[in-house]
Design an enzyme around this catalytic site. Structure first.
Site, PDB file in Angstrom:
ATOM      1  N   ARG A 132       5.715 -12.941   9.499  1.00 14.19           N
ATOM      2  CA  ARG A 132       6.272 -11.622   9.214  1.00 14.19           C
ATOM      3  C   ARG A 132       7.557 -11.429   9.996  1.00 14.19           C
ATOM      4  O   ARG A 132       7.831 -12.121  10.969  1.00 14.19           O
ATOM      5  CB  ARG A 132       5.271 -10.486   9.425  1.00 14.19           C
ATOM      6  CG  ARG A 132       4.685 -10.311  10.767  1.00 14.19           C
ATOM      7  CD  ARG A 132       3.519  -9.302  10.752  1.00 14.19           C
ATOM      8  NE  ARG A 132       3.897  -7.937  10.464  1.00 14.19           N
ATOM      9  CZ  ARG A 132       3.291  -7.182   9.543  1.00 14.19           C
ATOM     10  NH1 ARG A 132       2.319  -7.673   8.807  1.00 14.19           N
ATOM     11  NH2 ARG A 132       3.641  -5.944   9.362  1.00 14.19           N
ATOM     12  N   LYS A 141       4.136   0.831   9.800  1.00 15.88           N
ATOM     13  CA  LYS A 141       4.302   2.033   8.974  1.00 15.88           C
ATOM     14  C   LYS A 141       3.708   3.249   9.672  1.00 15.88           C
ATOM     15  O   LYS A 141       4.216   4.348   9.544  1.00 15.88           O
ATOM     16  CB  LYS A 141       3.617   1.833   7.614  1.00 15.88           C
ATOM     17  CG  LYS A 141       4.484   1.063   6.631  1.00 15.88           C
ATOM     18  CD  LYS A 141       3.965   1.197   5.212  1.00 15.88           C
ATOM     19  CE  LYS A 141       2.988   0.109   4.893  1.00 15.88           C
ATOM     20  NZ  LYS A 141       2.577   0.057   3.488  1.00 15.88           N
ATOM     21  N   GLU A 161       0.872  -1.165   0.000  1.00  7.82           N
ATOM     22  CA  GLU A 161       0.000   0.000   0.000  1.00  7.82           C
ATOM     23  C   GLU A 161       0.919   1.228   0.000  1.00  7.82           C
ATOM     24  O   GLU A 161       1.815   1.320   0.845  1.00  7.82           O
ATOM     25  CB  GLU A 161      -0.892   0.005   1.253  1.00  7.82           C
ATOM     26  CG  GLU A 161      -1.835   1.188   1.222  1.00  7.82           C
ATOM     27  CD  GLU A 161      -2.821   1.262   2.388  1.00  7.82           C
ATOM     28  OE1 GLU A 161      -2.825   0.342   3.223  1.00  7.82           O
ATOM     29  OE2 GLU A 161      -3.557   2.256   2.436  1.00  7.82           O
TER      30      GLU A 161
HETATM   31  P1  ATP Z   1       0.704  -1.498   7.591  1.00 11.22           P
HETATM   32  O1  ATP Z   1       1.883  -1.400   8.532  1.00 11.22           O
HETATM   33  O2  ATP Z   1       0.261  -0.174   7.074  1.00 11.22           O
HETATM   34  O3  ATP Z   1      -0.385  -2.415   8.040  1.00 11.22           O
HETATM   35  P2  ATP Z   1       1.925  -3.463   5.942  1.00 11.22           P
HETATM   36  O4  ATP Z   1       3.166  -3.497   6.750  1.00 11.22           O
HETATM   37  O5  ATP Z   1       1.016  -4.629   5.916  1.00 11.22           O
HETATM   38  O6  ATP Z   1       1.146  -2.154   6.257  1.00 11.22           O
HETATM   39  P3  ATP Z   1       1.797  -3.409   3.065  1.00 11.22           P
HETATM   40  O7  ATP Z   1       2.189  -2.285   2.198  1.00 11.22           O
HETATM   41  O8  ATP Z   1       0.386  -3.790   3.113  1.00 11.22           O
HETATM   42  O9  ATP Z   1       2.353  -3.050   4.485  1.00 11.22           O
HETATM   43  O10 ATP Z   1       2.683  -4.673   2.788  1.00 11.22           O
HETATM   44  C1  ATP Z   1       3.016  -5.171   1.524  1.00 11.22           C
HETATM   45  C2  ATP Z   1       3.442  -6.599   1.672  1.00 11.22           C
HETATM   46  O11 ATP Z   1       4.545  -6.709   2.556  1.00 11.22           O
HETATM   47  C3  ATP Z   1       2.343  -7.476   2.230  1.00 11.22           C
HETATM   48  O12 ATP Z   1       2.276  -8.665   1.474  1.00 11.22           O
HETATM   49  C4  ATP Z   1       2.763  -7.750   3.636  1.00 11.22           C
HETATM   50  O13 ATP Z   1       2.307  -8.997   4.060  1.00 11.22           O
HETATM   51  C5  ATP Z   1       4.286  -7.685   3.536  1.00 11.22           C
HETATM   52  N1  ATP Z   1       4.865  -7.274   4.806  1.00 11.22           N
HETATM   53  C6  ATP Z   1       4.579  -6.175   5.508  1.00 11.22           C
HETATM   54  N2  ATP Z   1       5.261  -6.160   6.666  1.00 11.22           N
HETATM   55  C7  ATP Z   1       5.998  -7.284   6.700  1.00 11.22           C
HETATM   56  C8  ATP Z   1       6.924  -7.850   7.649  1.00 11.22           C
HETATM   57  N3  ATP Z   1       7.218  -7.240   8.796  1.00 11.22           N
HETATM   58  N4  ATP Z   1       7.488  -9.037   7.334  1.00 11.22           N
HETATM   59  C9  ATP Z   1       7.211  -9.649   6.174  1.00 11.22           C
HETATM   60  N5  ATP Z   1       6.365  -9.180   5.250  1.00 11.22           N
HETATM   61  C10 ATP Z   1       5.759  -8.004   5.506  1.00 11.22           C
END
Ligand code: ATP
Ligand code: MG
Length: 565
Positions: free
Chosen positions: A267, A277, A36
């Site tokens: 994650r 974020k 996003e």
């Molecule tokens: P927010 O913190 O705003 O909820 P998010 O961290 O989920 O957002 P996105 O932009 O939706 O961020 O993430 C894009 C992709 O990165 C998604 O497939 C998500 O699962 C993955 N992702 C996000 N954070 C992690 C993390 N800490 N470890 C592994 N993958 C991640």
């Protein structure tokens, strides 16, 4: 594939290999990385990127970059640009760039189709009321009074919602599913809401926006994704993902056997930092760090500025692997990975962070000797450079002690030490200023002990780094430490996040001296400062004003842990 190789596959690779061998989806492999655009990417995203792009690359599939831009209130093109830059820096190339917002028309049509078949309705209750009626995992929810309203009414209100005739929050579109389902996501989930602010791509065209669960899987489907890989928190959403795909497939019989499936891995969480974020944005907005690329940030641009290389990040991701269990990874492992990479790549140079003058009293006043300094003992092909040795030098202030304990092998009166790449010297005295600070240290050198000469084998216990007073240049050095004082700041729910910040996460040292060899160093170049650690050139540097970031100290606190295993 041999058994040995099989063992090193992660569980998603095993699934992909099986699917390909069974010719599922006509033998196609297609993934996507779906950020996003509401913030900069962090090291957690790097883990997802390495999976999404990495697996497509490994098995000859394709990976697209898709911006999941369904919430205009938090999104911006600044983030879109930074995300593209960071993915490329990690060494990946997407096949196509897509935007979930490109699918707004199809998603709208799909929602209308659901309303028409009695599978969605407009609910005019507040979000609080809706939440109250949701029930609990052990207690069934309550039907909304609008649940059975006529189809025509819902269609009409859905139009109004999108025309902006309905205030934000006044109504939502919900899928009509099962208010008693043990899966809370099935209790008539909200699939559209009204947002009136402009979208960074579609402007004011839409006022009704799909929710994540109504956009993600469908976008996967429209693009032909085969393996939709995400993190574990979406596991509970998977039945809903599958439900909407089933409904979509009913409308598209021409798509035959094609189906996208979701898979989840753990994650990444790292000690002493945060991955949200929202909180990272807060750090930036409140000026607690100097922007998204502050070298203390766990963002990819922050790590890049700090001196991390793409290879070090790949090494780190390889080490942590992909599992089905959430946990927290020690920051020391990330530091270990950059140390390991820079050990073989970084040129060794001399820099003195906290200089004090050392005068070699028996060395001729106008003499300059060019000493050979090996660029990297790990890699002969990197050659060597010259460092100027003169009568007046700088050494680190804490490499001298007036009254040294027995085991102090550095500089103290009467003791011999080697000056790296140069001579053995013996301290003969020192001078203090009026405030009692050491101003100058005196020593005599032994000409027979020049490094590389046969007689130079004489053993002394300490070796010090130094630079010449006249042949060194000034620099600023920024020393970084962990951003938070507690191991898992995200866990400290009762404490204000500001209290957890490490007040010493940045220490700026001015008045440092570095050898002339660094004069033409370019932004982001990596070096090892002998005995001190790995440093890189900060982009804030200007002509004649070099600024270095400490990427990581030399001391390897992690190796003890690794060696135990
Ligand atoms: P927010 O913190 O705003 O909820 P998010 O961290 O989920 O957002 P996105 O932009 O939706 O961020 O993430 C894009 C992709 O990165 C998604 O497939 C998500 O699962 C993955 N992702 C996000 N954070 C992690 C993390 N800490 N470890 C592994 N993958 C991640
Ligand atoms: Mg997300």
């Amino acid at each position: 594939m041999s058994e040995e190789n099989k063992k090193s596959l992660n569980f998603i690779e095993i699934i992909v290999e099986k699917d390909l061998s069974e010719n599922r989806n006509s033998g196609r492999l297609q993934t996507r990385f779906p950020p996003e655009p509401n913030g900069y990417l962090h090291i957690g995203h790097a883990k997802a990127i390495c999976m999404d792009f990495g697996i497509a690359k490994k098995y000859g599939g394709i990976c697209n970059l898709r911006f999941d831009d369904t919430n205009p209130s938090r999104e911006d093109t600044e983030y879109v640009d930074s995300i593209k830059e960071d993915i490329q820096w990690l060494g990946y190339r997407w096949q196509n760039i897509y935007y979930a917002s490109d699918y707004f028309p199809q998603l709208w049509d799909f929602a209308v189709a659901l309303i028409k078949s009695g599978k969605a309705y407009i609910d005019e209750q507040s979000s609080e009321e809706i939440a109250r009626q949701k029930g609990t995992p052990v207690l069934a929810g309550t039907d909304s009074p609008y649940r059975n309203r006529p189809v025509e009414e819902s269609l009409d209100l859905f139009e109004k919602m999108n025309n902006g005739e309905v205030p934000e929050g006044a109504m939502v579109l919900r899928a009509k599913m099962d208010m008693a389902s043990p899966n809370m996501h099935f209790r008539d989930p909200i699939i559209y809401r009204a947002i009136h602010c402009p979208h960074h791509r579609t402007g004011y065209k839409w006022k009704a926006y799909p929710m994540y669960d109504f956009a993600h899987g469908q976008s996967d489907y429209f693009e032909g994704v085969t393996h939709s890989i995400c993190t574990l928190e979406f596991e509970v959403h998977r039945p809903l993902y599958d439900y909407f795909i089933d409904e979509l497939k009913k409308l598209h019989p021409e798509d035959g056997d094609y189906r996208t499936r979701q898979f989840e891995f753990n994650r990444l969480n790292l000690t002493y930092t945060i991955m949200s974020k929202r909180k990272l944005l807060q750090l930036v907005q409140e000026g607690l760090v100097k922007g998204w690329d502050d070298p203390r940030m766990p963002t990819i641009c922050g790590l890049r500025r700090r001196g991390y290389t793409p290879e070090s990040i790949h090494k780190f991701i390889d080490k942590i692997g992909y599992t089905k269990y959430d946990g927290i990874i020690d920051m020391a492992l990330l530091e270990y990975s950059i140390r390991e990479d820079l050990n073989i790549k970084a040129k060794r140079v001399s820099a003195v962070i906290d200089p004090v003058k050392l005068i070699i009293t028996n060395y001729p006043e106008n003499q300059t000797e060019m000493m050979e300094s090996i660029n990297n003992p790990e890699d002969e092909s990197m050659g060597s450079h010259e460092i100027a040795f003169t009568r007046e030098l700088y050494i680190e202030r804490d490499d001298f002690m007036e009254e040294a304990p027995k085991k102090f092998f550095r500089m103290t009166q009467g003791q011999e030490v080697r000056l790296k790449n140069a001579y053995i010297v013996k301290c003969t005295g020192f001078k203090k200023d009026t405030e009692g600070n050491i101003e100058e240290i005196y020593a005599e050198y032994d000409p027979a002990t020049k490094s590389g000469m046969p007689e130079s084998n004489r053993k002394v216990k300490g070796t010090l780094h130094w630079v010449s007073v006249s042949h060194s240049i000034p620099a600023e050095v920024r020393l970084y430490d962990r951003l938070f004082t507690v191991e898992n700041p995200g866990d400290e729910k009762d404490r204000d996040f500001h209290e957890l910040l490490n007040p010493d996460s940045l220490i700026v040292k001015t008045g440092c001296r570095v050898e002339k060899e660094l004069e033409n160093a370019k932004a982001l170049d990596n070096f090892q400062f002998q005995r001190l650690g790995y440093f890189n050139v900060d982009p804030d540097s200007e002509n004649g004003k070099l600024i270095f970031n400490r990427t990581v100290p030399l001391k390897d606190s992690w190796s003890k842990i690794v060696n135990k295993n």
